[in-house]
Motif scaffolding. Structure first.
Motif, PDB file in Angstrom:
ATOM      1  N   GLN A 266      76.199 -34.720  78.901  1.00  0.00           N
ATOM      2  CA  GLN A 266      76.602 -34.969  77.519  1.00  0.00           C
ATOM      3  C   GLN A 266      78.109 -35.143  77.380  1.00  0.00           C
ATOM      4  N   THR A 267      78.869 -34.401  78.148  1.00  0.00           N
ATOM      5  CA  THR A 267      80.332 -34.463  78.020  1.00  0.00           C
ATOM      6  C   THR A 267      80.966 -35.484  78.953  1.00  0.00           C
ATOM      7  N   GLY A 268      80.151 -36.181  79.739  1.00  0.00           N
ATOM      8  CA  GLY A 268      80.676 -37.196  80.628  1.00  0.00           C
ATOM      9  C   GLY A 268      81.173 -36.684  81.958  1.00  0.00           C
ATOM     10  N   ALA A 269      80.910 -35.401  82.256  1.00  0.00           N
ATOM     11  CA  ALA A 269      81.328 -34.847  83.541  1.00  0.00           C
ATOM     12  C   ALA A 269      80.411 -35.281  84.676  1.00  0.00           C
ATOM     13  N   ALA A 270      79.242 -35.809  84.336  1.00  0.00           N
ATOM     14  CA  ALA A 270      78.305 -36.353  85.330  1.00  0.00           C
ATOM     15  C   ALA A 270      77.572 -37.522  84.692  1.00  0.00           C
ATOM     16  N   LYS A 271      77.079 -38.432  85.517  1.00  0.00           N
ATOM     17  CA  LYS A 271      76.465 -39.661  85.006  1.00  0.00           C
ATOM     18  C   LYS A 271      75.008 -39.450  84.628  1.00  0.00           C
ATOM     19  N   ASP A 272      74.244 -38.845  85.522  1.00  0.00           N
ATOM     20  CA  ASP A 272      72.832 -38.578  85.266  1.00  0.00           C
ATOM     21  C   ASP A 272      72.379 -37.453  86.193  1.00  0.00           C
ATOM     22  N   TYR A 273      71.143 -36.980  85.990  1.00  0.00           N
ATOM     23  CA  TYR A 273      70.657 -35.867  86.794  1.00  0.00           C
ATOM     24  C   TYR A 273      70.593 -36.228  88.276  1.00  0.00           C
ATOM     25  N   ALA A 274      70.152 -37.441  88.582  1.00  0.00           N
ATOM     26  CA  ALA A 274      69.947 -37.836  89.981  1.00  0.00           C
ATOM     27  C   ALA A 274      71.244 -37.883  90.771  1.00  0.00           C
ATOM     28  N   THR A 275      72.366 -38.105  90.079  1.00  0.00           N
ATOM     29  CA  THR A 275      73.652 -38.167  90.786  1.00  0.00           C
ATOM     30  C   THR A 275      74.539 -36.969  90.455  1.00  0.00           C
ATOM     31  N   HIS A 276      73.990 -35.983  89.755  1.00  0.00           N
ATOM     32  CA  HIS A 276      74.771 -34.773  89.489  1.00  0.00           C
ATOM     33  C   HIS A 276      75.102 -34.121  90.830  1.00  0.00           C
ATOM     34  N   PRO A 277      76.333 -33.633  91.018  1.00  0.00           N
ATOM     35  CA  PRO A 277      76.738 -33.119  92.328  1.00  0.00           C
ATOM     36  C   PRO A 277      76.127 -31.778  92.727  1.00  0.00           C
ATOM     37  N   ILE A 278      75.235 -31.216  91.919  1.00  0.00           N
ATOM     38  CA  ILE A 278      74.654 -29.928  92.269  1.00  0.00           C
ATOM     39  C   ILE A 278      73.983 -29.962  93.636  1.00  0.00           C
ATOM     40  N   ASP A 279      73.312 -31.081  93.962  1.00  0.00           N
ATOM     41  CA  ASP A 279      72.618 -31.162  95.244  1.00  0.00           C
ATOM     42  C   ASP A 279      73.608 -31.267  96.401  1.00  0.00           C
ATOM     43  N   LEU A 280      74.668 -32.043  96.215  1.00  0.00           N
ATOM     44  CA  LEU A 280      75.725 -32.140  97.223  1.00  0.00           C
ATOM     45  C   LEU A 280      76.356 -30.778  97.464  1.00  0.00           C
ATOM     46  N   LEU A 281      76.705 -30.090  96.389  1.00  0.00           N
ATOM     47  CA  LEU A 281      77.383 -28.802  96.506  1.00  0.00           C
ATOM     48  C   LEU A 281      76.478 -27.763  97.160  1.00  0.00           C
ATOM     49  N   ARG A 282      75.217 -27.758  96.797  1.00  0.00           N
ATOM     50  CA  ARG A 282      74.269 -26.836  97.436  1.00  0.00           C
ATOM     51  C   ARG A 282      74.186 -27.124  98.932  1.00  0.00           C
ATOM     52  N   GLY A 283      74.091 -28.399  99.287  1.00  0.00           N
ATOM     53  CA  GLY A 283      73.974 -28.765 100.689  1.00  0.00           C
ATOM     54  C   GLY A 283      75.196 -28.405 101.508  1.00  0.00           C
ATOM     55  N   LEU A 284      76.357 -28.351 100.853  1.00  0.00           N
ATOM     56  CA  LEU A 284      77.602 -28.008 101.543  1.00  0.00           C
ATOM     57  C   LEU A 284      77.851 -26.506 101.596  1.00  0.00           C
ATOM     58  N   GLY A 285      76.964 -25.730 100.990  1.00  0.00           N
ATOM     59  CA  GLY A 285      77.073 -24.283 101.102  1.00  0.00           C
ATOM     60  C   GLY A 285      77.832 -23.590  99.996  1.00  0.00           C
ATOM     61  N   PHE A 286      78.116 -24.296  98.889  1.00  0.00           N
ATOM     62  CA  PHE A 286      78.762 -23.644  97.757  1.00  0.00           C
ATOM     63  C   PHE A 286      77.790 -22.670  97.103  1.00  0.00           C
ATOM     64  N   ARG A 287      78.348 -21.648  96.443  1.00  0.00           N
ATOM     65  CA  ARG A 287      77.505 -20.734  95.676  1.00  0.00           C
ATOM     66  C   ARG A 287      77.229 -21.392  94.329  1.00  0.00           C
ATOM     67  N   VAL A 288      76.053 -21.969  94.222  1.00  0.00           N
ATOM     68  CA  VAL A 288      75.661 -22.752  93.057  1.00  0.00           C
ATOM     69  C   VAL A 288      74.771 -21.920  92.144  1.00  0.00           C
ATOM     70  N   THR A 289      75.076 -21.927  90.851  1.00  0.00           N
ATOM     71  CA  THR A 289      74.186 -21.320  89.869  1.00  0.00           C
ATOM     72  C   THR A 289      73.847 -22.369  88.817  1.00  0.00           C
ATOM     73  N   LEU A 290      72.668 -22.249  88.241  1.00  0.00           N
ATOM     74  CA  LEU A 290      72.161 -23.210  87.264  1.00  0.00           C
ATOM     75  C   LEU A 290      72.170 -22.540  85.894  1.00  0.00           C
ATOM     76  N   ASN A 291      72.679 -23.260  84.878  1.00  0.00           N
ATOM     77  CA  ASN A 291      72.881 -22.651  83.567  1.00  0.00           C
ATOM     78  C   ASN A 291      72.606 -23.633  82.434  1.00  0.00           C
ATOM     79  N   THR A 292      72.519 -23.093  81.215  1.00  0.00           N
ATOM     80  CA  THR A 292      72.199 -23.888  80.032  1.00  0.00           C
ATOM     81  C   THR A 292      73.426 -24.365  79.265  1.00  0.00           C
ATOM     82  N   ASP A 293      74.493 -23.582  79.259  1.00  0.00           N
ATOM     83  CA  ASP A 293      75.710 -23.822  78.479  1.00  0.00           C
ATOM     84  C   ASP A 293      75.442 -23.583  76.995  1.00  0.00           C
TER      85      ASP A 293
END
Length: 359
Positions: A266-293
């Motif tokens: 919504q804020t333009g920080a990502a284009k769409d769900y499929a290209t959201h960097p959450i999957d990249l970051l998870r794969g690289l070993g970042f501590r990822v948490t999922l939230n609603t805002d």
């Protein structure tokens, strides 16, 4: 993985704004009670749609404008208690077992409440909500200083004063552009002197330099959003990735990223769900948490955020358990309480799902 299954599994939310998650019907009722006549509509369904449409602008600034209506009806003790109690009820109904809900006390003073009275009212509401949910959820609050005002030290002092009464930590929020984290360094130094937890909104509308200030200068334990950490990551043609010094520091020190996919779109920080960097970051070993805002403003729930990840990346229960454990491990909660939730609630909840017949 079906939405009905997702709702049943234990979830943890670390990044959810109280004033961004009101029930539309509650906004309308409180507006009538308090003589607030600026709502765009008094139909609950239409009001919910208005919030989502207004937030779908691709602009953080436009997104933040929607909060004028919710804050306007959260100016009395009764209103704050009601909104907090309903927040806890709604999260528990969605399977959330632990939540850290943030709000800015300075935004609720228009009808004469003091800062302490605001905090006490919200805490009382959450205790009532926990009671209504029959112990299925634990809620703690984060007190937020607005980054465009000069009250952050005052709110940090308020956080320290209330930290044994339902307040878990501190945050700064609001428009990032022109309001860097280091502007509030005095507040963060006060929190450090008193061994008090804090997270910082960073890397949403502004790039990696915002995250660098939050982590390297201010000492944030977690990053609110942090999606722009990808500015310091290079993905090569062969699919491998190289991390810059900032990204490596965040990953290696297990500094949690409070990612909020729908809000990021919504804020333009990502284009769409499929290209959201959450999957990249998870794969690289970042501590990822999922939230609603913001559940109302983004038209979402924790279960819906999980479902978006199922559709975008094919995630299953094992990944959601990973996200949930990462979140509780990063919570501003004493270690024994975090461990109890993992051992007695989260692990058994996902184990029970694994034994159900495949649909």
């Amino acid at each position: 993985m079906h939405l009905s299954d997702i709702i049943t599994v234990p979830k943890v939310v670390l990044h959810d704004h109280l004033d961004g998650g009101l029930r539309p019907a509650t906004i309308i009722e409180l507006a009538r009670e308090h003589g607030y006549d600026a709502l765009p509509t008094e139909d609950p369904r239409a009001l919910a749609e208005w919030f989502r449409d207004a937030a779908d602008s691709g602009s953080l600034e436009r997104y933040l404008e929607t909060f004028a209506h919710t804050c306007a009806v959260m100016q009395t003790q009764g209103a704050l208690e009601r909104v907090a109690a309903e927040c806890a009820e709604d999260l528990a109904a969605d399977g959330v077992v632990y939540a850290e809900i943030r709000y800015a006390p300075e935004q609720h003073l228009e009808r004469g409440l003091t800062l302490d009275e605001v905090v006490d009212a919200v805490n009382a509401g959450f205790r009532e909500g926990e009671r209504r949910a029959r112990g299925r959820i634990t809620v703690r609050t984060l007190l937020t200083g607005m980054r465009h005002t000069d009250r952050s030290l005052e709110i940090a002092e308020l956080t320290v004063a209330h930290r044994d009464r339902g307040v878990a930590g501190f945050d700064i929020a609001g428009g990032e552009v022109g309001n860097p984290p280091a502007r509030h360094l005095t507040a963060f130094q006060h929190l450090k002197r008193h061994n008090c937890h804090f997270t910082i909104h960073a890397g949403e509308a502004v790039g990696a330099e915002s995250i660098h200030e939050a982590v390297g200068i201010c000492g944030a334990e977690r990053i609110g959003h942090g999606v722009r950490i990808t500015d310091d990551i290079t993905v090569h043609d062969d699919g491998t990735a190289s991390l810059g010094h900032l990204a490596a520091y965040v990953r290696d020190n297990r500094i949690a990223l409070e990612l909020c996919p729908t809000s990021n779109l919504q804020t333009g920080a990502a284009k769409d769900y499929a290209t959201h960097p959450i999957d990249l970051l998870r794969g690289l070993g970042f501590r990822v948490t999922l939230n609603t805002d913001n559940r109302l403003v983004s038209g979402t729930t924790m279960s819906q955020e999980f479902q978006h990840m199922v559709r975008a990346f094919g995630y299953g229960p094992e990944v959601f358990e990973e996200f949930t454990v990462a979140a509780i491990e990063s919570a501003f909660l004493p270690l024994p309480e975090r461990q109890r939730l993992i051992d007695e609630v989260i692990r058994p909840g996902y184990a029970a799902l694994a034994t159900q017949p495949t649909r």
